[in-house]
Design a protein around this motif. Sequence first.
Motif, PDB file in Angstrom:
ATOM      1  N   ALA A 179       0.822  -1.213   0.000  1.00 21.28           N
ATOM      2  CA  ALA A 179       0.000   0.000   0.000  1.00 21.28           C
ATOM      3  C   ALA A 179       0.858   1.267   0.000  1.00 21.28           C
ATOM      4  O   ALA A 179       0.328   2.367  -0.039  1.00 21.28           O
ATOM      5  N   GLY A 180       2.176   1.087   0.064  1.00 18.89           N
ATOM      6  CA  GLY A 180       3.072   2.233  -0.008  1.00 18.89           C
ATOM      7  C   GLY A 180       3.561   2.776   1.326  1.00 18.89           C
ATOM      8  O   GLY A 180       4.222   3.808   1.363  1.00 18.89           O
ATOM      9  N   ILE A 181       3.246   2.081   2.407  1.00 18.85           N
ATOM     10  CA  ILE A 181       3.743   2.521   3.713  1.00 18.85           C
ATOM     11  C   ILE A 181       5.237   2.193   3.781  1.00 18.85           C
ATOM     12  O   ILE A 181       5.632   1.055   3.543  1.00 18.85           O
ATOM     13  N   PRO A 182       6.083   3.165   4.096  1.00 17.54           N
ATOM     14  CA  PRO A 182       7.522   2.893   4.188  1.00 17.54           C
ATOM     15  C   PRO A 182       7.831   1.898   5.313  1.00 17.54           C
ATOM     16  O   PRO A 182       7.261   1.994   6.410  1.00 17.54           O
ATOM     17  N   ALA A 183       8.721   0.964   5.047  1.00 15.03           N
ATOM     18  CA  ALA A 183       9.073  -0.067   6.029  1.00 15.03           C
ATOM     19  C   ALA A 183       9.557   0.540   7.338  1.00 15.03           C
ATOM     20  O   ALA A 183       9.261   0.012   8.422  1.00 15.03           O
ATOM     21  N   GLU A 184      10.270   1.668   7.262  1.00  9.59           N
ATOM     22  CA  GLU A 184      10.789   2.280   8.489  1.00  9.59           C
ATOM     23  C   GLU A 184       9.694   2.907   9.355  1.00  9.59           C
ATOM     24  O   GLU A 184       9.938   3.292  10.497  1.00  9.59           O
ATOM     25  N   LYS A 185       8.472   2.975   8.842  1.00 12.56           N
ATOM     26  CA  LYS A 185       7.340   3.504   9.601  1.00 12.56           C
ATOM     27  C   LYS A 185       6.510   2.395  10.263  1.00 12.56           C
ATOM     28  O   LYS A 185       5.591   2.674  11.022  1.00 12.56           O
ATOM     29  N   LEU A 186       6.819   1.142   9.959  1.00 14.75           N
ATOM     30  CA  LEU A 186       6.044   0.015  10.481  1.00 14.75           C
ATOM     31  C   LEU A 186       6.647  -0.505  11.784  1.00 14.75           C
ATOM     32  O   LEU A 186       7.863  -0.608  11.916  1.00 14.75           O
ATOM     33  N   VAL A 187       5.779  -0.843  12.714  1.00 12.31           N
ATOM     34  CA  VAL A 187       6.173  -1.475  13.967  1.00 12.31           C
ATOM     35  C   VAL A 187       5.295  -2.715  14.132  1.00 12.31           C
ATOM     36  O   VAL A 187       4.074  -2.617  14.093  1.00 12.31           O
ATOM     37  N   MET A 188       5.931  -3.865  14.291  1.00 17.94           N
ATOM     38  CA  MET A 188       5.187  -5.112  14.439  1.00 17.94           C
ATOM     39  C   MET A 188       4.859  -5.336  15.912  1.00 17.94           C
ATOM     40  O   MET A 188       5.759  -5.374  16.753  1.00 17.94           O
ATOM     41  N   GLY A 189       3.571  -5.459  16.219  1.00 23.73           N
ATOM     42  CA  GLY A 189       3.147  -5.717  17.587  1.00 23.73           C
ATOM     43  C   GLY A 189       3.242  -7.197  17.910  1.00 23.73           C
ATOM     44  O   GLY A 189       2.947  -8.040  17.072  1.00 23.73           O
ATOM     45  N   ILE A 190       3.677  -7.508  19.118  1.00 28.47           N
ATOM     46  CA  ILE A 190       3.792  -8.898  19.560  1.00 28.47           C
ATOM     47  C   ILE A 190       2.950  -9.060  20.822  1.00 28.47           C
ATOM     48  O   ILE A 190       3.203  -8.394  21.824  1.00 28.47           O
ATOM     49  N   PRO A 191       1.938  -9.932  20.785  1.00 27.35           N
ATOM     50  CA  PRO A 191       1.105 -10.112  21.974  1.00 27.35           C
ATOM     51  C   PRO A 191       1.811 -10.973  23.026  1.00 27.35           C
ATOM     52  O   PRO A 191       2.437 -11.972  22.694  1.00 27.35           O
ATOM     53  N   PHE A 192       1.717 -10.556  24.270  1.00 31.01           N
ATOM     54  CA  PHE A 192       2.239 -11.346  25.377  1.00 31.01           C
ATOM     55  C   PHE A 192       1.063 -11.845  26.225  1.00 31.01           C
ATOM     56  O   PHE A 192       1.074 -11.746  27.445  1.00 31.01           O
ATOM     57  N   TYR A 193       0.050 -12.341  25.544  1.00 35.07           N
ATOM     58  CA  TYR A 193      -1.141 -12.871  26.190  1.00 35.07           C
ATOM     59  C   TYR A 193      -1.737 -13.903  25.244  1.00 35.07           C
ATOM     60  O   TYR A 193      -1.309 -14.041  24.110  1.00 35.07           O
ATOM     61  N   GLY A 194      -2.700 -14.627  25.721  1.00 32.41           N
ATOM     62  CA  GLY A 194      -3.371 -15.619  24.886  1.00 32.41           C
ATOM     63  C   GLY A 194      -4.874 -15.532  25.052  1.00 32.41           C
ATOM     64  O   GLY A 194      -5.378 -14.775  25.882  1.00 32.41           O
ATOM     65  N   HIS A 195      -5.582 -16.284  24.251  1.00 35.68           N
ATOM     66  CA  HIS A 195      -7.035 -16.386  24.346  1.00 35.68           C
ATOM     67  C   HIS A 195      -7.377 -17.833  24.660  1.00 35.68           C
ATOM     68  O   HIS A 195      -6.645 -18.744  24.283  1.00 35.68           O
ATOM     69  N   GLY A 196      -8.482 -18.052  25.328  1.00 40.45           N
ATOM     70  CA  GLY A 196      -8.919 -19.403  25.649  1.00 40.45           C
ATOM     71  C   GLY A 196     -10.332 -19.648  25.151  1.00 40.45           C
ATOM     72  O   GLY A 196     -11.165 -18.754  25.182  1.00 40.45           O
ATOM     73  N   TRP A 197     -10.571 -20.834  24.661  1.00 41.31           N
ATOM     74  CA  TRP A 197     -11.882 -21.229  24.188  1.00 41.31           C
ATOM     75  C   TRP A 197     -12.440 -22.294  25.110  1.00 41.31           C
ATOM     76  O   TRP A 197     -11.688 -22.981  25.800  1.00 41.31           O
ATOM     77  N   LYS A 198     -13.759 -22.471  25.098  1.00 45.43           N
ATOM     78  CA  LYS A 198     -14.415 -23.515  25.897  1.00 45.43           C
ATOM     79  C   LYS A 198     -15.086 -24.514  24.969  1.00 45.43           C
ATOM     80  O   LYS A 198     -15.478 -24.179  23.862  1.00 45.43           O
ATOM     81  N   GLY A 199     -15.226 -25.740  25.471  1.00 45.99           N
ATOM     82  CA  GLY A 199     -15.926 -26.774  24.721  1.00 45.99           C
ATOM     83  C   GLY A 199     -15.167 -27.244  23.494  1.00 45.99           C
ATOM     84  O   GLY A 199     -15.768 -27.503  22.453  1.00 45.99           O
ATOM     85  N   VAL A 200     -13.857 -27.355  23.614  1.00 46.73           N
ATOM     86  CA  VAL A 200     -13.005 -27.728  22.487  1.00 46.73           C
ATOM     87  C   VAL A 200     -12.596 -29.192  22.613  1.00 46.73           C
ATOM     88  O   VAL A 200     -12.162 -29.634  23.682  1.00 46.73           O
ATOM     89  N   ALA A 201     -12.716 -29.931  21.526  1.00 42.16           N
ATOM     90  CA  ALA A 201     -12.290 -31.341  21.515  1.00 42.16           C
ATOM     91  C   ALA A 201     -10.775 -31.425  21.642  1.00 42.16           C
ATOM     92  O   ALA A 201     -10.047 -30.542  21.189  1.00 42.16           O
ATOM     93  N   ASP A 202     -10.296 -32.505  22.260  1.00 36.64           N
ATOM     94  CA  ASP A 202      -8.859 -32.708  22.433  1.00 36.64           C
ATOM     95  C   ASP A 202      -8.261 -33.392  21.198  1.00 36.64           C
ATOM     96  O   ASP A 202      -7.526 -34.363  21.292  1.00 36.64           O
ATOM     97  N   THR A 203      -8.591 -32.882  20.046  1.00 35.91           N
ATOM     98  CA  THR A 203      -8.031 -33.358  18.788  1.00 35.91           C
ATOM     99  C   THR A 203      -6.990 -32.346  18.338  1.00 35.91           C
ATOM    100  O   THR A 203      -7.237 -31.143  18.391  1.00 35.91           O
TER     101      THR A 203
END
Length: 77
Positions: A43-67
């Motif tokens: 889209a033309g955004i200069p690479a030096e203007k980008l910052v990659m976010g890294i999450p230090f958390y997770g999400h949890g789901w319920k009712g999930v099969a152990d497959t």
Amino acid sequence: MTYDLHGTWEKSTNFNAPLYKASKDPGDASSNVDSAVQNYLKAGIPAEKLVMGIPFYGHGWKGVADTNGGLYQSASE
């Protein structure tokens, strides 16, 4: 934004912020960090203007099969 690409608002489990699309990921090919960064660059955004976010958390789901350790499985909530 390079995090919260998947979460409990979806009906199936997945990685929160996958760096690349996993070969077995049934989801959208653009739901990964690499795709987000590449789209900004195309889209033309200069690479030096980008910052990659890294999450230090997770999400949890319920009712999930152990497959496949619960990955890419349907969830009840």
